[in-house]
Design a protein around this motif. Structure first.
Motif, mmCIF file in Angstrom:
data_model
loop_
_atom_site.group_PDB
_atom_site.id
_atom_site.type_symbol
_atom_site.label_atom_id
_atom_site.label_comp_id
_atom_site.label_asym_id
_atom_site.label_seq_id
_atom_site.Cartn_x
_atom_site.Cartn_y
_atom_site.Cartn_z
ATOM 1 N N MET A 126 0.816 -1.111 0.033
ATOM 2 C CA MET A 126 -0.065 -0.201 0.113
ATOM 3 C C MET A 126 0.975 1.243 -0.203
ATOM 4 S SD MET A 126 -2.894 0.837 2.615
ATOM 5 C CE MET A 126 -3.040 2.732 3.153
ATOM 6 N N ARG A 127 0.687 2.216 -0.849
ATOM 7 C CA ARG A 127 1.309 3.495 -1.097
ATOM 8 C C ARG A 127 0.516 4.463 -0.317
ATOM 9 N NH1 ARG A 127 3.848 4.704 -6.433
ATOM 10 N NH2 ARG A 127 5.471 5.565 -5.071
ATOM 11 N N VAL A 128 1.477 5.241 0.381
ATOM 12 C CA VAL A 128 0.695 6.533 1.077
ATOM 13 C C VAL A 128 1.213 7.686 0.177
ATOM 14 C CG1 VAL A 128 0.712 7.687 3.219
ATOM 15 C CG2 VAL A 128 0.878 5.255 3.169
ATOM 16 N N PRO A 129 0.466 8.617 -0.307
ATOM 17 C CA PRO A 129 0.733 9.789 -0.981
ATOM 18 C C PRO A 129 1.881 10.763 -0.220
ATOM 19 C CG PRO A 129 -1.566 9.463 -1.120
ATOM 20 C CD PRO A 129 -1.095 8.493 0.003
ATOM 21 N N THR A 130 2.698 11.340 -1.042
ATOM 22 C CA THR A 130 3.742 12.206 -0.094
ATOM 23 C C THR A 130 3.144 13.437 0.795
ATOM 24 O OG1 THR A 130 5.337 11.670 -1.814
ATOM 25 C CG2 THR A 130 5.987 13.762 -0.673
ATOM 26 N N SER A 131 1.941 13.788 0.073
ATOM 27 C CA SER A 131 1.153 15.056 0.834
ATOM 28 C C SER A 131 0.564 14.499 2.083
ATOM 29 C CB SER A 131 0.002 15.445 -0.233
ATOM 30 O OG SER A 131 -1.035 14.720 -0.385
ATOM 31 N N GLN A 132 0.290 13.097 2.266
ATOM 32 C CA GLN A 132 -0.228 12.658 3.528
ATOM 33 C C GLN A 132 0.992 12.706 4.505
ATOM 34 O OE1 GLN A 132 -2.669 9.282 2.644
ATOM 35 N NE2 GLN A 132 -4.495 10.486 2.581
ATOM 36 N N LEU A 133 1.761 12.050 4.112
ATOM 37 C CA LEU A 133 3.372 11.964 4.973
ATOM 38 C C LEU A 133 3.714 13.451 5.387
ATOM 39 C CD1 LEU A 133 5.111 9.163 3.242
ATOM 40 C CD2 LEU A 133 3.955 8.936 5.272
ATOM 41 N N GLN A 134 3.791 14.394 4.661
ATOM 42 C CA GLN A 134 3.880 15.652 4.956
ATOM 43 C C GLN A 134 2.880 16.309 5.881
ATOM 44 O OE1 GLN A 134 4.024 17.678 0.907
ATOM 45 N NE2 GLN A 134 6.078 17.429 0.767
ATOM 46 N N GLN A 135 1.788 16.188 6.000
ATOM 47 C CA GLN A 135 0.861 16.373 6.767
ATOM 48 C C GLN A 135 0.918 15.984 8.097
ATOM 49 O OE1 GLN A 135 -2.985 15.853 4.965
ATOM 50 N NE2 GLN A 135 -3.091 17.632 3.514
ATOM 51 N N LEU A 136 1.299 14.309 8.114
ATOM 52 C CA LEU A 136 1.411 13.859 9.237
ATOM 53 C C LEU A 136 2.811 14.318 9.915
ATOM 54 C CD1 LEU A 136 0.543 11.574 11.075
ATOM 55 C CD2 LEU A 136 2.081 9.867 9.695
ATOM 56 N N THR A 137 3.868 14.514 9.378
ATOM 57 C CA THR A 137 5.043 15.234 9.903
ATOM 58 C C THR A 137 4.703 16.610 10.518
ATOM 59 O OG1 THR A 137 6.189 13.995 8.201
ATOM 60 C CG2 THR A 137 7.342 15.860 9.271
ATOM 61 N N ILE A 138 4.231 17.284 10.002
ATOM 62 C CA ILE A 138 3.611 18.889 10.430
ATOM 63 C C ILE A 138 2.773 18.763 11.669
ATOM 64 C CG2 ILE A 138 2.374 20.814 9.820
ATOM 65 C CD1 ILE A 138 3.340 20.592 6.842
ATOM 66 N N PHE A 139 1.923 17.711 11.471
ATOM 67 C CA PHE A 139 1.041 17.622 12.592
ATOM 68 C C PHE A 139 1.889 17.082 13.878
ATOM 69 C CE2 PHE A 139 -1.570 14.749 15.311
ATOM 70 C CZ PHE A 139 -2.499 15.388 15.760
ATOM 71 N N THR A 140 2.603 16.068 13.613
ATOM 72 C CA THR A 140 3.435 15.428 14.765
ATOM 73 C C THR A 140 4.477 16.446 15.348
ATOM 74 O OG1 THR A 140 3.321 13.418 13.812
ATOM 75 C CG2 THR A 140 4.907 13.771 15.289
ATOM 76 N N THR A 141 4.976 17.330 14.470
ATOM 77 C CA THR A 141 5.840 18.369 15.018
ATOM 78 C C THR A 141 5.171 19.425 15.782
ATOM 79 O OG1 THR A 141 7.414 18.125 12.953
ATOM 80 C CG2 THR A 141 7.756 20.055 14.232
ATOM 81 N N VAL A 142 3.936 19.806 15.216
ATOM 82 C CA VAL A 142 3.480 20.827 16.012
ATOM 83 C C VAL A 142 2.816 20.376 17.559
ATOM 84 C CG1 VAL A 142 1.286 22.143 16.138
ATOM 85 C CG2 VAL A 142 2.596 22.061 14.198
ATOM 86 N N LEU A 143 2.368 19.170 17.344
ATOM 87 C CA LEU A 143 2.151 18.450 18.492
ATOM 88 C C LEU A 143 3.061 18.295 19.824
ATOM 89 C CD1 LEU A 143 -0.544 17.130 20.088
ATOM 90 C CD2 LEU A 143 0.207 14.907 18.926
ATOM 91 N N CYS A 144 4.242 17.762 19.055
ATOM 92 C CA CYS A 144 5.462 17.968 19.880
ATOM 93 C C CYS A 144 6.122 19.040 20.608
ATOM 94 C CB CYS A 144 6.511 16.993 19.376
ATOM 95 S SG CYS A 144 6.279 15.277 19.119
ATOM 96 N N GLY A 145 5.872 19.908 19.841
ATOM 97 C CA GLY A 145 6.464 21.286 20.276
ATOM 98 C C GLY A 145 5.461 22.045 21.275
ATOM 99 N N GLY A 146 4.236 21.884 20.893
ATOM 100 C CA GLY A 146 3.092 22.182 21.852
ATOM 101 C C GLY A 146 3.501 21.602 23.147
ATOM 102 N N GLY A 147 3.808 20.342 23.160
ATOM 103 C CA GLY A 147 3.695 19.555 24.593
ATOM 104 C C GLY A 147 5.293 20.026 25.231
ATOM 105 N N ILE A 148 5.928 20.363 24.507
ATOM 106 C CA ILE A 148 7.365 20.880 25.062
ATOM 107 C C ILE A 148 7.176 22.178 25.670
ATOM 108 C CG2 ILE A 148 9.744 21.355 24.779
ATOM 109 C CD1 ILE A 148 9.822 19.066 22.602
ATOM 110 N N GLY A 149 6.462 23.015 24.983
ATOM 111 C CA GLY A 149 6.200 24.220 25.433
ATOM 112 C C GLY A 149 5.523 24.327 26.923
ATOM 113 N N THR A 150 4.375 23.505 26.698
ATOM 114 C CA THR A 150 3.438 23.286 27.880
ATOM 115 C C THR A 150 4.358 22.736 29.152
ATOM 116 O OG1 THR A 150 1.560 22.871 26.609
ATOM 117 C CG2 THR A 150 1.304 22.077 28.740
#
Length: 148
Positions: free
Chosen positions: A1-25
């Motif tokens: 099963m292939r995952v489109p690059t755009s979905q991987l990019q969105q997942l990467t951005i979401f994970t980065t924002v979530l981790c950054g928010g957690g560290i800031g908190t």
């Protein structure tokens, strides 16, 4: 099963924002814990009660800055607290080096050392403060090398 690059990019951005928010908190909550502690409050009360130190800073207004969590001078355990608090007034800035111990019977903190080291190198011992008309700094060296 292939995952489109755009979905991987969105997942990467979401994970980065979530981790950054957690560290800031977590950083915010740790700073809040320091500022609400008795050993922090006692140190600032001692500073505010010393007219020589307050005049040297140009306070009021006194601005208390966030503690540098990675600074080796900041150590707290069940019985002792050694913290380095950055402060500024209208004239200059300084670090307030404090050492406190907790009484095991009463569970209360008491200030053992409170020394203000000015940006210019002047040192004021807040627990043995000189009179306001005396010399405003002491020549004693601040010994923080033996803090554990």
């Amino acid at each position: 099963m292939r995952v489109p690059t755009s979905q991987l990019q969105q997942l990467t951005i979401f994970t980065t924002v979530l981790c950054g928010g957690g560290i800031g908190t977590m950083y915010y909550l740790q700073q809040k814990k320091f500022t609400k502690s008795d050993y922090h409050r006692l140190a600032l009360q001692q500073l505010e009660a010393c007219p020589v130190a307050m005049n040297s800073l140009g306070a009021p207004p006194l601005k208390v800055h966030s503690i540098h969590l990675t600074d080796r001078h900041n150590r707290v355990d069940q019985r002792t607290a050694q913290i380095k608090i950055p402060v500024t007034g209208s004239k200059t800035g300084a670090y307030l080096y404090t050492s406190s111990i907790r009484d095991p019977d009463t569970n209360r903190w008491s200030l053992k050392q409170a020394v203000l080291k000015m940006r210019e190198g002047q040192i004021i011992d807040l627990l043995n403060s000189p009179a306001p008309d005396a010399a405003q700094t002491q020549a004693a060296e601040l010994d923080t090398e033996h803090w554990h």
